[in-house]
Write a protein that holds these residues in place. Structure first.
Motif, PDB file in Angstrom:
ATOM      1  N   MET A  26       0.873  -1.165   0.000  1.00 18.65           N
ATOM      2  CA  MET A  26       0.000   0.000   0.000  1.00 18.65           C
ATOM      3  C   MET A  26       0.915   1.221   0.000  1.00 18.65           C
ATOM      4  O   MET A  26       1.493   1.568   1.030  1.00 18.65           O
ATOM      5  CB  MET A  26      -0.902   0.013   1.227  1.00 18.65           C
ATOM      6  N   VAL A  27       1.058   1.842  -1.148  1.00 16.93           N
ATOM      7  CA  VAL A  27       2.047   2.900  -1.312  1.00 16.93           C
ATOM      8  C   VAL A  27       1.513   4.238  -0.821  1.00 16.93           C
ATOM      9  O   VAL A  27       2.138   4.908  -0.010  1.00 16.93           O
ATOM     10  CB  VAL A  27       2.491   2.994  -2.791  1.00 16.93           C
ATOM     11  N   THR A  28       0.358   4.633  -1.312  1.00 15.73           N
ATOM     12  CA  THR A  28      -0.229   5.907  -0.914  1.00 15.73           C
ATOM     13  C   THR A  28      -1.752   5.819  -1.028  1.00 15.73           C
ATOM     14  O   THR A  28      -2.268   5.104  -1.881  1.00 15.73           O
ATOM     15  CB  THR A  28       0.316   7.073  -1.775  1.00 15.73           C
ATOM     16  N   ALA A  29      -2.450   6.525  -0.179  1.00 13.86           N
ATOM     17  CA  ALA A  29      -3.911   6.514  -0.206  1.00 13.86           C
ATOM     18  C   ALA A  29      -4.430   7.266  -1.427  1.00 13.86           C
ATOM     19  O   ALA A  29      -3.804   8.217  -1.894  1.00 13.86           O
ATOM     20  CB  ALA A  29      -4.463   7.162   1.057  1.00 13.86           C
ATOM     21  N   PHE A  30      -5.558   6.821  -1.941  1.00 14.53           N
ATOM     22  CA  PHE A  30      -6.226   7.540  -3.019  1.00 14.53           C
ATOM     23  C   PHE A  30      -7.268   8.436  -2.381  1.00 14.53           C
ATOM     24  O   PHE A  30      -8.238   7.966  -1.799  1.00 14.53           O
ATOM     25  CB  PHE A  30      -6.878   6.574  -4.007  1.00 14.53           C
ATOM     26  N   VAL A  31      -7.066   9.734  -2.468  1.00 16.34           N
ATOM     27  CA  VAL A  31      -7.985  10.709  -1.887  1.00 16.34           C
ATOM     28  C   VAL A  31      -8.752  11.357  -3.022  1.00 16.34           C
ATOM     29  O   VAL A  31      -8.171  11.997  -3.894  1.00 16.34           O
ATOM     30  CB  VAL A  31      -7.224  11.778  -1.071  1.00 16.34           C
ATOM     31  N   PHE A  32     -10.053  11.156  -3.000  1.00 14.49           N
ATOM     32  CA  PHE A  32     -10.910  11.735  -4.032  1.00 14.49           C
ATOM     33  C   PHE A  32     -11.514  13.021  -3.488  1.00 14.49           C
ATOM     34  O   PHE A  32     -12.306  12.992  -2.556  1.00 14.49           O
ATOM     35  CB  PHE A  32     -12.021  10.768  -4.418  1.00 14.49           C
ATOM     36  N   TRP A  61      -0.785 -17.219 -10.424  1.00 13.03           N
ATOM     37  CA  TRP A  61      -0.586 -15.902  -9.838  1.00 13.03           C
ATOM     38  C   TRP A  61      -0.691 -14.794 -10.865  1.00 13.03           C
ATOM     39  O   TRP A  61      -0.248 -14.935 -12.004  1.00 13.03           O
ATOM     40  CB  TRP A  61       0.785 -15.812  -9.161  1.00 13.03           C
ATOM     41  N   TYR A  62      -1.292 -13.680 -10.431  1.00 14.49           N
ATOM     42  CA  TYR A  62      -1.431 -12.484 -11.253  1.00 14.49           C
ATOM     43  C   TYR A  62      -0.865 -11.297 -10.486  1.00 14.49           C
ATOM     44  O   TYR A  62      -0.988 -11.231  -9.267  1.00 14.49           O
ATOM     45  CB  TYR A  62      -2.906 -12.219 -11.583  1.00 14.49           C
ATOM     46  N   GLU A  63      -0.255 -10.369 -11.196  1.00 17.33           N
ATOM     47  CA  GLU A  63       0.241  -9.139 -10.592  1.00 17.33           C
ATOM     48  C   GLU A  63      -0.767  -8.035 -10.872  1.00 17.33           C
ATOM     49  O   GLU A  63      -1.309  -7.941 -11.976  1.00 17.33           O
ATOM     50  CB  GLU A  63       1.604  -8.767 -11.174  1.00 17.33           C
ATOM     51  N   PHE A  64      -1.031  -7.195  -9.861  1.00 19.92           N
ATOM     52  CA  PHE A  64      -1.978  -6.110 -10.043  1.00 19.92           C
ATOM     53  C   PHE A  64      -1.381  -4.804  -9.543  1.00 19.92           C
ATOM     54  O   PHE A  64      -0.461  -4.790  -8.737  1.00 19.92           O
ATOM     55  CB  PHE A  64      -3.303  -6.391  -9.308  1.00 19.92           C
ATOM     56  N   SER A  65      -1.931  -3.715 -10.042  1.00 21.33           N
ATOM     57  CA  SER A  65      -1.567  -2.391  -9.524  1.00 21.33           C
ATOM     58  C   SER A  65      -2.765  -1.470  -9.675  1.00 21.33           C
ATOM     59  O   SER A  65      -3.600  -1.647 -10.554  1.00 21.33           O
ATOM     60  CB  SER A  65      -0.356  -1.812 -10.265  1.00 21.33           C
ATOM     61  N   VAL A  66      -2.837  -0.506  -8.782  1.00 18.75           N
ATOM     62  CA  VAL A  66      -3.865   0.523  -8.818  1.00 18.75           C
ATOM     63  C   VAL A  66      -3.140   1.862  -8.768  1.00 18.75           C
ATOM     64  O   VAL A  66      -2.374   2.122  -7.837  1.00 18.75           O
ATOM     65  CB  VAL A  66      -4.853   0.407  -7.633  1.00 18.75           C
ATOM     66  N   SER A  67      -3.369   2.693  -9.767  1.00 19.66           N
ATOM     67  CA  SER A  67      -2.719   4.000  -9.817  1.00 19.66           C
ATOM     68  C   SER A  67      -3.724   5.046 -10.276  1.00 19.66           C
ATOM     69  O   SER A  67      -4.810   4.725 -10.750  1.00 19.66           O
ATOM     70  CB  SER A  67      -1.512   3.967 -10.759  1.00 19.66           C
ATOM     71  N   SER A  68      -3.351   6.293 -10.119  1.00 19.96           N
ATOM     72  CA  SER A  68      -4.232   7.383 -10.546  1.00 19.96           C
ATOM     73  C   SER A  68      -3.426   8.426 -11.306  1.00 19.96           C
ATOM     74  O   SER A  68      -2.197   8.493 -11.198  1.00 19.96           O
ATOM     75  CB  SER A  68      -4.928   8.037  -9.348  1.00 19.96           C
ATOM     76  N   TRP A  69      -4.145   9.211 -12.063  1.00 21.22           N
ATOM     77  CA  TRP A  69      -3.557  10.321 -12.817  1.00 21.22           C
ATOM     78  C   TRP A  69      -4.475  11.526 -12.623  1.00 21.22           C
ATOM     79  O   TRP A  69      -5.682  11.436 -12.829  1.00 21.22           O
ATOM     80  CB  TRP A  69      -3.441   9.977 -14.295  1.00 21.22           C
ATOM     81  N   SER A  70      -3.897  12.635 -12.197  1.00 23.55           N
ATOM     82  CA  SER A  70      -4.694  13.841 -11.975  1.00 23.55           C
ATOM     83  C   SER A  70      -3.813  15.067 -12.161  1.00 23.55           C
ATOM     84  O   SER A  70      -2.717  15.145 -11.590  1.00 23.55           O
ATOM     85  CB  SER A  70      -5.289  13.835 -10.563  1.00 23.55           C
ATOM     86  N   SER A  74       0.972  11.454 -11.798  1.00 21.51           N
ATOM     87  CA  SER A  74       0.514  10.085 -11.591  1.00 21.51           C
ATOM     88  C   SER A  74       1.016   9.591 -10.234  1.00 21.51           C
ATOM     89  O   SER A  74       2.033  10.061  -9.725  1.00 21.51           O
ATOM     90  CB  SER A  74       1.033   9.163 -12.697  1.00 21.51           C
ATOM     91  N   ALA A  75       0.283   8.640  -9.668  1.00 22.26           N
ATOM     92  CA  ALA A  75       0.654   8.078  -8.370  1.00 22.26           C
ATOM     93  C   ALA A  75       0.286   6.603  -8.338  1.00 22.26           C
ATOM     94  O   ALA A  75      -0.800   6.217  -8.761  1.00 22.26           O
ATOM     95  CB  ALA A  75      -0.058   8.810  -7.237  1.00 22.26           C
ATOM     96  N   LEU A  76       1.211   5.781  -7.849  1.00 25.32           N
ATOM     97  CA  LEU A  76       0.932   4.372  -7.613  1.00 25.32           C
ATOM     98  C   LEU A  76       0.349   4.252  -6.206  1.00 25.32           C
ATOM     99  O   LEU A  76       0.934   4.737  -5.245  1.00 25.32           O
ATOM    100  CB  LEU A  76       2.217   3.548  -7.719  1.00 25.32           C
ATOM    101  N   HIS A  77      -0.808   3.609  -6.089  1.00 22.32           N
ATOM    102  CA  HIS A  77      -1.470   3.491  -4.791  1.00 22.32           C
ATOM    103  C   HIS A  77      -1.276   2.119  -4.152  1.00 22.32           C
ATOM    104  O   HIS A  77      -1.114   2.011  -2.944  1.00 22.32           O
ATOM    105  CB  HIS A  77      -2.961   3.802  -4.929  1.00 22.32           C
ATOM    106  N   CYS A  78      -1.311   1.069  -4.974  1.00 17.21           N
ATOM    107  CA  CYS A  78      -1.235  -0.274  -4.430  1.00 17.21           C
ATOM    108  C   CYS A  78      -0.718  -1.211  -5.518  1.00 17.21           C
ATOM    109  O   CYS A  78      -1.048  -1.047  -6.689  1.00 17.21           O
ATOM    110  CB  CYS A  78      -2.618  -0.716  -3.964  1.00 17.21           C
ATOM    111  N   ALA A  79       0.075  -2.207  -5.121  1.00 19.38           N
ATOM    112  CA  ALA A  79       0.563  -3.217  -6.060  1.00 19.38           C
ATOM    113  C   ALA A  79       0.827  -4.507  -5.307  1.00 19.38           C
ATOM    114  O   ALA A  79       1.141  -4.481  -4.112  1.00 19.38           O
ATOM    115  CB  ALA A  79       1.832  -2.737  -6.760  1.00 19.38           C
ATOM    116  N   GLY A  80       0.694  -5.632  -6.006  1.00 14.96           N
ATOM    117  CA  GLY A  80       0.950  -6.915  -5.373  1.00 14.96           C
ATOM    118  C   GLY A  80       0.574  -8.063  -6.273  1.00 14.96           C
ATOM    119  O   GLY A  80       0.399  -7.892  -7.479  1.00 14.96           O
TER     120      GLY A  80
END
Length: 103
Positions: A26-32, A61-70, A74-80
């Motif tokens: 969990m890299v950084t929180a996504f704040v909307f 196994w699958y690799e996933f990531s959740v990121s945002s762009w604003s 860009s910011a990576l929020h979660c990966a694993g």
């Protein structure tokens, strides 16, 4: 978890199906924020098969990531990593540490 059935072809929404996570960061929180920039925020989720080497991929196994762009940033929020496990009985479920069950 929503994307996993789409790429794996396995029905995730059965009572005996478990998802196992591994190496989740969990890299950084996504704040909307509901301001003028909110409509310019994009959320991106990726999921790919875990690479074992340059020539082969994991069947489970699958690799996933959740990121945002604003606003140009860009910011990576979660990966694993994630996989689906379908135990055959309650004893199999007890073998998992910290199981996450999906209703």
């Amino acid at each position: 978890m929503e994307a996993l059935p789409q790429v794996s072809g396995v029905d995730l929404f059965t009572p005996d199906t478990l998802c196992r996570f591994q190496n989740v960061n969990m890299v950084t929180a996504f704040v909307f924020e509901e301001d003028g920039n909110a409509k310019h925020t994009e959320l991106h989720t990726t999921i790919t098969q875990h690479k074992i080497s340059t020539a082969s991929k994991s069947a489970d196994w699958y690799e996933f990531s959740v990121s945002s762009w604003s606003v140009g940033l860009s910011a990576l929020h979660c990966a694993g990593s994630i996989r689906i496990d379908a135990p055959q009985n309650v004893d199999d479920i007890a073998a998992f540490t910290n199981p996450v069950m999906v209703d």
